[in-house]
Design a protein around this motif. Structure first.
Motif, PDB file in Angstrom:
ATOM      1  N   GLU A   1     -50.274  83.871  21.614  1.00 57.47           N
ATOM      2  CA  GLU A   1     -50.859  83.005  20.690  1.00 57.47           C
ATOM      3  C   GLU A   1     -50.248  82.458  19.358  1.00 57.47           C
ATOM      4  N   VAL A   2     -50.380  81.947  19.250  1.00 50.76           N
ATOM      5  CA  VAL A   2     -49.157  80.637  17.936  1.00 50.76           C
ATOM      6  C   VAL A   2     -50.133  80.726  16.841  1.00 50.76           C
ATOM      7  N   ILE A   3     -50.849  81.240  16.264  1.00 52.37           N
ATOM      8  CA  ILE A   3     -51.161  80.847  14.648  1.00 52.37           C
ATOM      9  C   ILE A   3     -50.459  79.857  14.084  1.00 52.37           C
ATOM     10  N   LEU A   4     -51.134  78.993  13.679  1.00 53.74           N
ATOM     11  CA  LEU A   4     -51.074  77.327  13.015  1.00 53.74           C
ATOM     12  C   LEU A   4     -52.052  77.124  11.203  1.00 53.74           C
TER      13      LEU A   4
ATOM     14  N   CYS B   1     -46.256  84.086  17.528  1.00 52.06           N
ATOM     15  CA  CYS B   1     -45.304  83.475  16.652  1.00 52.06           C
ATOM     16  C   CYS B   1     -46.496  82.708  15.155  1.00 52.06           C
ATOM     17  N   ILE B   2     -45.971  82.993  13.690  1.00 55.19           N
ATOM     18  CA  ILE B   2     -47.006  81.853  13.233  1.00 55.19           C
ATOM     19  C   ILE B   2     -45.935  80.362  12.381  1.00 55.19           C
ATOM     20  N   VAL B   3     -46.969  79.511  12.436  1.00 51.60           N
ATOM     21  CA  VAL B   3     -46.327  78.130  12.454  1.00 51.60           C
ATOM     22  C   VAL B   3     -46.442  77.872  10.971  1.00 51.60           C
ATOM     23  N   LEU B   4     -44.891  77.873  10.269  1.00 51.86           N
ATOM     24  CA  LEU B   4     -45.248  77.255   8.832  1.00 51.86           C
ATOM     25  C   LEU B   4     -44.203  76.006   8.830  1.00 51.86           C
ATOM     26  N   PRO B   5     -45.020  75.116   8.595  1.00 52.28           N
ATOM     27  CA  PRO B   5     -44.692  74.005   8.175  1.00 52.28           C
ATOM     28  C   PRO B   5     -45.395  72.886   7.145  1.00 52.28           C
ATOM     29  N   TYR B   6     -43.630  73.313   6.280  1.00 51.91           N
ATOM     30  CA  TYR B   6     -43.541  73.018   4.445  1.00 51.91           C
ATOM     31  C   TYR B   6     -42.674  72.721   4.580  1.00 51.91           C
ATOM     32  N   PRO B   7     -43.028  71.049   3.558  1.00 50.98           N
ATOM     33  CA  PRO B   7     -43.783  70.752   2.696  1.00 50.98           C
ATOM     34  C   PRO B   7     -44.574  69.913   4.463  1.00 50.98           C
ATOM     35  N   SER B   8     -45.683  69.953   4.048  1.00 51.21           N
ATOM     36  CA  SER B   8     -47.102  70.068   5.130  1.00 51.21           C
ATOM     37  C   SER B   8     -46.498  68.373   5.475  1.00 51.21           C
ATOM     38  N   ASN B   9     -46.985  68.300   6.538  1.00 50.04           N
ATOM     39  CA  ASN B   9     -47.314  66.028   7.354  1.00 50.04           C
ATOM     40  C   ASN B   9     -49.136  67.080   8.349  1.00 50.04           C
ATOM     41  N   PRO B  10     -50.067  66.971   7.657  1.00 54.17           N
ATOM     42  CA  PRO B  10     -50.400  65.992   6.893  1.00 54.17           C
ATOM     43  C   PRO B  10     -50.531  65.817   5.794  1.00 54.17           C
ATOM     44  N   THR B  11     -50.908  67.206   4.897  1.00 51.81           N
ATOM     45  CA  THR B  11     -51.423  67.661   3.030  1.00 51.81           C
ATOM     46  C   THR B  11     -50.049  67.568   2.352  1.00 51.81           C
ATOM     47  N   GLY B  12     -48.638  66.884   2.388  1.00 44.99           N
ATOM     48  CA  GLY B  12     -47.922  66.844   1.558  1.00 44.99           C
ATOM     49  C   GLY B  12     -48.201  68.318   0.337  1.00 44.99           C
TER      50      GLY B  12
ATOM     51  N   GLY C   1     -48.581  77.577  28.281  1.00 43.21           N
ATOM     52  CA  GLY C   1     -49.925  78.428  28.272  1.00 43.21           C
ATOM     53  C   GLY C   1     -50.304  79.291  27.528  1.00 43.21           C
ATOM     54  N   ALA C   2     -49.631  79.641  26.281  1.00 39.25           N
ATOM     55  CA  ALA C   2     -50.543  79.921  24.892  1.00 39.25           C
ATOM     56  C   ALA C   2     -51.447  79.312  24.790  1.00 39.25           C
ATOM     57  N   VAL C   3     -51.799  80.099  23.808  1.00 38.75           N
ATOM     58  CA  VAL C   3     -52.858  79.287  22.824  1.00 38.75           C
ATOM     59  C   VAL C   3     -52.789  79.248  21.461  1.00 38.75           C
ATOM     60  N   PRO C   4     -52.953  77.800  21.014  1.00 39.45           N
ATOM     61  CA  PRO C   4     -53.133  77.588  19.875  1.00 39.45           C
ATOM     62  C   PRO C   4     -54.264  78.243  18.623  1.00 39.45           C
ATOM     63  N   VAL C   5     -53.963  79.458  18.050  1.00 45.21           N
ATOM     64  CA  VAL C   5     -54.951  79.524  16.972  1.00 45.21           C
ATOM     65  C   VAL C   5     -55.023  78.813  15.519  1.00 45.21           C
ATOM     66  N   HIS C   6     -56.365  78.047  15.382  1.00 42.16           N
ATOM     67  CA  HIS C   6     -55.828  77.049  13.992  1.00 42.16           C
ATOM     68  C   HIS C   6     -56.996  78.514  13.127  1.00 42.16           C
ATOM     69  N   VAL C   7     -55.894  77.969  11.621  1.00 43.57           N
ATOM     70  CA  VAL C   7     -56.113  78.986  10.547  1.00 43.57           C
ATOM     71  C   VAL C   7     -57.403  78.031   9.385  1.00 43.57           C
TER      72      VAL C   7
ATOM     73  N   ILE D   1     -50.868  84.855   2.895  1.00 40.75           N
ATOM     74  CA  ILE D   1     -51.153  85.467   4.312  1.00 40.75           C
ATOM     75  C   ILE D   1     -52.721  86.644   4.752  1.00 40.75           C
ATOM     76  N   GLU D   2     -53.577  85.845   2.828  1.00 40.54           N
ATOM     77  CA  GLU D   2     -54.766  87.067   3.550  1.00 40.54           C
ATOM     78  C   GLU D   2     -55.403  85.945   4.480  1.00 40.54           C
ATOM     79  N   MET D   3     -54.942  84.715   4.545  1.00 42.18           N
ATOM     80  CA  MET D   3     -55.599  84.051   5.628  1.00 42.18           C
ATOM     81  C   MET D   3     -55.177  83.735   7.234  1.00 42.18           C
ATOM     82  N   ILE D   4     -53.434  84.728   7.486  1.00 39.65           N
ATOM     83  CA  ILE D   4     -53.215  84.615   8.651  1.00 39.65           C
ATOM     84  C   ILE D   4     -53.755  85.722   9.140  1.00 39.65           C
ATOM     85  N   LYS D   5     -54.218  87.513   8.080  1.00 36.72           N
ATOM     86  CA  LYS D   5     -54.341  88.231   8.704  1.00 36.72           C
ATOM     87  C   LYS D   5     -55.340  89.068   9.565  1.00 36.72           C
ATOM     88  N   PRO D   6     -56.180  88.007   9.133  1.00 33.28           N
ATOM     89  CA  PRO D   6     -57.758  88.168  10.166  1.00 33.28           C
ATOM     90  C   PRO D   6     -57.517  87.887  11.994  1.00 33.28           C
TER      91      PRO D   6
END
Length: 384
Positions: A115-118, A164-175, A134-140, A151-156
């Protein structure tokens, strides 16, 4: 023969950003706030370096990881800018843009069923690669937290299968960016866990309210950093990205890269070297202009009564569609472009958590922004 095509490939779709852009690109008098393409030219000295590379016949294969001079320059750049320390011999790979860096990173670390947390909403370039592995995207869902991944949002969402956890910052699309404290909390939580971090930092030179911090400065041993020159030096078409990772990770990613493209474009590598050495601060002039545009667009959208989080990086606004408009994000964007000839990207292009929003890119001139926002204002007036 289509029935023999890989089923995982058949189930993914063209990016929603490109899909909508292609739908409306033919329209006359169109104001497009769609593509994340800097409107500044590549710096003149960088272009001249590319021309010189051709004239000097620098047109052969390079080392798979890129020329050593460019790798040294890339390592020097991230050390001076962000305090990151990487060995140019073994901990950096020059890639065909940040997109290839993301691809080869995922193809190296992912396996069937992991699983990959995004965060969601998120740029659509990650999920298709995850699924093809063949992996599973897990959106938060981060919408109620000002688009900030905590981190409180990621933990559950952490399970035994989390890879893997994806940290796309600064963010596209939110800035939006994360603070030093937020990054350190995430790093502290993950330091004892067998979980990779993919830190997509392609917009690192375009932060407005504070200096960019990489989570690799806290947790280098687990982090794969993605960066490049597309946004910082307006070099989207040159296709130069960088992947930074500890040697024990990078040596395996390099094998995938080698079989994928052999090496990055040799001519573009010469231009990239010029950009990172003689043009270390080329982004500053662009950033100054982006700040002006951000303030202008933020004020205009706010006066229209739209709900918007003020971005602190990149060049996007992610705007909530007013509740009075009973349309999904795609139909809204279609109606907007048909009635006003202003194109934005529907929010559902950025995962299901982008539904109900639209992305506006302000990587265009003030004149273009004024014309487009005037048209949008007239559209929204009828719904107020």
């Amino acid at each position: 023969m289509e029935h023999l095509i890989n089923q995982r490939v058949k189930t993914i779709e063209i990016s929603g950003i490109r899909k909508f852009f292609n739908m409306v690109a033919h329209m006359d008098d169109l104001i497009s706030f769609t593509i994340g393409q800097p409107d500044f030219p590549t710096p003149e000295h960088v272009k001249k370096a590319g021309i010189a590379a051709i004239e000097n016949d620098f047109t052969s294969y390079t080392h798979n990881a890129g020329t050593i001079e460019l790798r040294k320059a890339a390592c020097d750049f991230v050390e001076k800018k962000y305090g990151l320390n990487y060995n140019p011999e073994s901990e950096v790979i020059v890639t065909m843009g940040a997109s290839e860096a993301i691809d080869i990173a995922f193809r190296t670390i992912l396996a069937e069923g992991v699983e990959v947390i995004l965060p969601g909403p998120i740029y659509p370039g990650y999920e298709p690669i995850i699924k093809m592995m063949g992996a599973v995207p897990v959106h938060v869902d981060i919408r109620e937290n000002q688009f900030r991944f905590s981190i409180e949002m990621i933990k559950p969402y952490i399970t035994d299968n989390t890879r893997c956890i994806v940290l796309p910052y600064p963010s596209n699309p939110t800035g939006v960016s994360l603070t030093v404290d937020e990054l350190k909390e995430i790093a502290d939580f993950l330091k004892d866990k067998n979980i990779f971090i993919l830190a997509d930092e392609i917009y690192s030179e375009l932060t407005f309210d504070h200096k960019h911090t990489s989570i690799a400065s806290f947790l280098k041993e687990k982090t794969i950093v993605i960066n490049g020159l597309s946004k910082s030096h307006s070099m989207t078409g040159w296709r130069i990205g960088f992947l930074f990772a500890p040697e024990n990770i990078a040596k395996h990613i390099l094998k995938v890269h080698q079989y994928n493209v052999s090496c990055a474009n040799s001519i573009a590598q010469k231009a990239a070297y010029e950009a990172l050495t003689m043009g270390m601060d080329d982004a500053l002039a662009m950033k100054k202009e982006y700040v002006k545009r951000r303030e202008y667009v933020y004020n205009r959208l706010s006066l229209m009564g739209l709900t918007v989080v003020k971005p602190d990086g990149a060049f996007y606004f992610f705007v909530k569609i007013p509740e009075a408009i009973h349309l999904n994000s795609f139909d809204f964007a279609l109606q907007l472009v048909n009635e006003t000839k202003v194109a934005v990207v529907p929010g559902n292009a950025f995962s299901k958590y982008g539904e109900g929003y639209f992305r506006l890119s302000y990587a265009c001139s003030m004149e273009t922004l004024e014309i487009g926002l005037n048209r949008m204002e007239q559209y929204f007036k009828k719904w107020s």
